[in-house]
Design a protein around this motif. Structure first.
Motif, mmCIF file in Angstrom:
data_model
loop_
_atom_site.group_PDB
_atom_site.id
_atom_site.type_symbol
_atom_site.label_atom_id
_atom_site.label_comp_id
_atom_site.label_asym_id
_atom_site.label_seq_id
_atom_site.Cartn_x
_atom_site.Cartn_y
_atom_site.Cartn_z
ATOM 1 N N PHE A 1 -66.068 -9.693 7.168
ATOM 2 C CA PHE A 1 -64.885 -9.665 6.702
ATOM 3 C C PHE A 1 -64.783 -10.438 5.332
ATOM 4 O O PHE A 1 -64.349 -10.133 4.195
ATOM 5 C CB PHE A 1 -63.838 -10.300 7.615
ATOM 6 C CG PHE A 1 -62.213 -10.276 7.112
ATOM 7 C CD1 PHE A 1 -61.786 -9.666 5.974
ATOM 8 C CD2 PHE A 1 -61.434 -10.897 8.145
ATOM 9 C CE1 PHE A 1 -60.510 -9.849 5.618
ATOM 10 C CE2 PHE A 1 -60.084 -10.976 7.684
ATOM 11 C CZ PHE A 1 -59.678 -10.309 6.577
ATOM 12 N N CYS A 2 -65.147 -11.690 5.380
ATOM 13 C CA CYS A 2 -65.261 -12.653 4.306
ATOM 14 C C CYS A 2 -66.250 -12.179 3.241
ATOM 15 O O CYS A 2 -65.903 -12.206 2.139
ATOM 16 C CB CYS A 2 -65.681 -13.921 4.664
ATOM 17 S SG CYS A 2 -65.549 -15.424 3.413
ATOM 18 N N HIS A 3 -67.428 -11.945 3.817
ATOM 19 C CA HIS A 3 -68.660 -11.419 2.640
ATOM 20 C C HIS A 3 -68.075 -10.229 2.075
ATOM 21 O O HIS A 3 -68.300 -10.178 0.784
ATOM 22 C CB HIS A 3 -69.801 -11.208 3.368
ATOM 23 C CG HIS A 3 -70.113 -12.714 3.983
ATOM 24 N ND1 HIS A 3 -71.321 -12.808 4.940
ATOM 25 C CD2 HIS A 3 -69.841 -13.944 3.795
ATOM 26 C CE1 HIS A 3 -71.455 -14.050 5.342
ATOM 27 N NE2 HIS A 3 -70.663 -14.809 4.574
ATOM 28 N N THR A 4 -67.542 -9.199 2.647
ATOM 29 C CA THR A 4 -67.253 -8.131 1.952
ATOM 30 C C THR A 4 -66.016 -8.248 0.896
ATOM 31 O O THR A 4 -65.977 -7.478 0.073
ATOM 32 C CB THR A 4 -66.872 -6.900 2.858
ATOM 33 O OG1 THR A 4 -65.892 -7.404 4.014
ATOM 34 C CG2 THR A 4 -68.362 -6.410 3.727
ATOM 35 N N MET A 5 -65.242 -9.019 1.235
ATOM 36 C CA MET A 5 -64.002 -9.588 0.332
ATOM 37 C C MET A 5 -64.645 -10.134 -0.903
ATOM 38 O O MET A 5 -63.962 -9.767 -1.865
ATOM 39 C CB MET A 5 -63.198 -10.587 1.169
ATOM 40 C CG MET A 5 -62.079 -10.891 0.339
ATOM 41 S SD MET A 5 -60.722 -12.072 1.056
ATOM 42 C CE MET A 5 -61.675 -13.418 1.397
ATOM 43 N N HIS A 6 -65.533 -11.029 -0.768
ATOM 44 C CA HIS A 6 -65.899 -11.492 -2.074
ATOM 45 C C HIS A 6 -66.853 -10.402 -2.807
ATOM 46 O O HIS A 6 -66.890 -10.598 -4.055
ATOM 47 C CB HIS A 6 -67.107 -12.696 -1.812
ATOM 48 C CG HIS A 6 -66.456 -13.800 -1.161
ATOM 49 N ND1 HIS A 6 -66.380 -14.902 -2.141
ATOM 50 C CD2 HIS A 6 -65.593 -14.291 -0.194
ATOM 51 C CE1 HIS A 6 -65.603 -15.851 -1.865
ATOM 52 N NE2 HIS A 6 -65.249 -15.626 -0.532
ATOM 53 N N CYS A 7 -67.447 -9.288 -2.199
ATOM 54 C CA CYS A 7 -67.967 -8.402 -2.793
ATOM 55 C C CYS A 7 -66.889 -7.406 -3.506
ATOM 56 O O CYS A 7 -67.099 -7.159 -4.683
ATOM 57 C CB CYS A 7 -69.243 -7.695 -1.943
ATOM 58 S SG CYS A 7 -69.753 -6.165 -2.613
ATOM 59 N N LEU A 8 -65.908 -6.910 -2.745
ATOM 60 C CA LEU A 8 -65.124 -5.823 -3.232
ATOM 61 C C LEU A 8 -64.139 -6.322 -4.265
ATOM 62 O O LEU A 8 -63.560 -5.720 -5.229
ATOM 63 C CB LEU A 8 -64.490 -5.199 -2.240
ATOM 64 C CG LEU A 8 -65.572 -4.259 -1.212
ATOM 65 C CD1 LEU A 8 -64.698 -3.776 -0.048
ATOM 66 C CD2 LEU A 8 -66.076 -3.109 -2.132
ATOM 67 N N PHE A 9 -63.843 -7.601 -4.149
ATOM 68 C CA PHE A 9 -62.921 -8.524 -5.131
ATOM 69 C C PHE A 9 -63.471 -9.503 -5.853
ATOM 70 O O PHE A 9 -62.930 -10.595 -5.964
ATOM 71 C CB PHE A 9 -61.537 -8.740 -4.172
ATOM 72 C CG PHE A 9 -60.989 -7.854 -3.497
ATOM 73 C CD1 PHE A 9 -59.826 -7.099 -3.959
ATOM 74 C CD2 PHE A 9 -61.387 -7.529 -2.059
ATOM 75 C CE1 PHE A 9 -59.280 -5.837 -3.283
ATOM 76 C CE2 PHE A 9 -60.949 -6.529 -1.330
ATOM 77 C CZ PHE A 9 -59.713 -5.575 -1.827
ATOM 78 N N ARG A 10 -64.659 -9.227 -6.243
ATOM 79 C CA ARG A 10 -65.383 -10.224 -6.832
ATOM 80 C C ARG A 10 -65.105 -11.099 -8.127
ATOM 81 O O ARG A 10 -65.171 -12.304 -8.297
ATOM 82 C CB ARG A 10 -66.857 -9.837 -7.205
ATOM 83 C CG ARG A 10 -66.947 -8.605 -8.061
ATOM 84 C CD ARG A 10 -68.332 -8.394 -8.369
ATOM 85 N NE ARG A 10 -68.119 -7.193 -9.235
ATOM 86 C CZ ARG A 10 -67.891 -6.038 -8.982
ATOM 87 N NH1 ARG A 10 -67.606 -5.491 -7.902
ATOM 88 N NH2 ARG A 10 -68.085 -4.667 -9.941
ATOM 89 N N GLU A 11 -64.172 -10.236 -8.787
ATOM 90 C CA GLU A 11 -63.382 -11.150 -9.979
ATOM 91 C C GLU A 11 -62.419 -12.060 -9.635
ATOM 92 O O GLU A 11 -62.318 -12.817 -10.379
ATOM 93 C CB GLU A 11 -62.744 -9.851 -10.622
ATOM 94 C CG GLU A 11 -62.977 -8.763 -11.241
ATOM 95 C CD GLU A 11 -63.257 -7.745 -10.354
ATOM 96 O OE1 GLU A 11 -63.773 -6.626 -10.887
ATOM 97 O OE2 GLU A 11 -63.138 -7.755 -9.218
ATOM 98 N N CYS A 12 -61.939 -12.185 -8.409
ATOM 99 C CA CYS A 12 -61.127 -13.285 -8.118
ATOM 100 C C CYS A 12 -62.059 -14.412 -7.453
ATOM 101 O O CYS A 12 -61.270 -15.599 -7.303
ATOM 102 C CB CYS A 12 -60.490 -12.838 -6.844
ATOM 103 S SG CYS A 12 -59.090 -11.503 -7.575
ATOM 104 N N PHE A 13 -63.223 -14.261 -7.358
ATOM 105 C CA PHE A 13 -64.122 -15.373 -6.979
ATOM 106 C C PHE A 13 -65.307 -15.744 -7.983
ATOM 107 O O PHE A 13 -65.893 -16.742 -7.579
ATOM 108 C CB PHE A 13 -64.504 -14.867 -5.712
ATOM 109 C CG PHE A 13 -63.536 -14.605 -4.414
ATOM 110 C CD1 PHE A 13 -62.884 -15.604 -3.776
ATOM 111 C CD2 PHE A 13 -63.419 -13.379 -4.129
ATOM 112 C CE1 PHE A 13 -61.809 -15.456 -3.001
ATOM 113 C CE2 PHE A 13 -62.263 -12.937 -3.247
ATOM 114 C CZ PHE A 13 -61.684 -14.002 -2.596
ATOM 115 N N ASP A 14 -65.183 -15.556 -8.938
ATOM 116 C CA ASP A 14 -66.363 -15.707 -9.739
ATOM 117 C C ASP A 14 -66.374 -17.226 -10.236
ATOM 118 O O ASP A 14 -67.293 -17.521 -10.675
ATOM 119 C CB ASP A 14 -66.364 -14.735 -11.236
ATOM 120 C CG ASP A 14 -66.638 -13.363 -11.051
ATOM 121 O OD1 ASP A 14 -67.155 -13.130 -10.055
ATOM 122 O OD2 ASP A 14 -66.428 -12.506 -11.986
#
Length: 211
Positions: A176-189
């Motif tokens: 859940f967490c890792h795929t969130m960071h992948c698909l919404f990566r602009e929010c976690f750069d």
């Protein structure tokens, strides 16, 4: 000065709108970042609530399509836009959270945490819907996404036995967490020591560790 005829102007306007929608669909709207970072903060405590408060080797039954790994995204993103993968991410994890909560007794020490996680997830989903034009949700889904959608929304008693998987809550939350960071990566750069979760080298590395 060249004068454009009304049909040409209209066509140009429609083309411009199509390109604008395509760009919006392939990028994470800035409004998504606050609810996703709030959700990410809750997920940072997942080890305590989704591993230590459960028996060793405890698993729950989920649909094979609910095990939505980075490797799945890596393959699917070659065929479909990021927007559709984000929609599928919300559908997948909506079901995952409900199943985790369902197996917990009312007095389970992790139930309040899971309920809070579900609330924050719904907040992010609400912002996701509001951040896109209504028209994009009415579009026909790509074949790959539609297939997953159909399987995830079918009645449980119609699911083939071979489609069920038994996965631990912590593994589901890690995905859940890792795929969130992948698909919404602009929010976690801007996150310190940010992992490139979308890279094939990252999920292949994780696969090797589990062998």
């Amino acid at each position: 000065m060249v004068q454009l005829s009304p049909p040409v102007c209209l066509l140009g306007g429609l083309l411009g709108l199509f390109l604008l929608v395509s760009v919006q669909m392939d990028q994470t709207p800035a409004s998504m970042c606050t609810p996703l970072k709030t959700l990410n903060y809750s997920l940072s405590h997942r080890q305590r609530y989704m591993k230590h408060n459960f028996p060793i080797n405890y698993t729950i039954r989920v649909h094979s399509y609910e095990v939505f790994k980075l490797s799945n995204i890596s393959k699917m993103r070659l065929q479909v836009e990021g927007f559709f993968l984000q929609r599928l991410w919300f559908l997948v994890n909506q079901g995952v959270l409900k199943k985790i909560i369902r197996v917990m007794p009312l007095k389970h020490p992790s139930r309040p945490y899971a309920a809070e996680l579900e609330r924050r997830f719904k907040d992010a989903e609400g912002v996701f819907v509001q951040s896109h034009p209504t028209e994009v949700f009415l579009q026909e889904l790509p074949e790959t996404i539609q297939e997953a959608w159909d399987h995830l929304t079918e009645e449980p008693d119609r699911v083939l036995e071979s489609r069920w998987r038994f996965v631990s809550p912590i593994d589901l939350m890690d995905i859940f967490c890792h795929t969130m960071h992948c698909l919404f990566r602009e929010c976690f750069d801007d996150t310190e020591q940010q992992q490139n979760y979308c890279s094939a080298s990252y999920w292949r590395k994780g696969k090797k560790k589990k062998k």
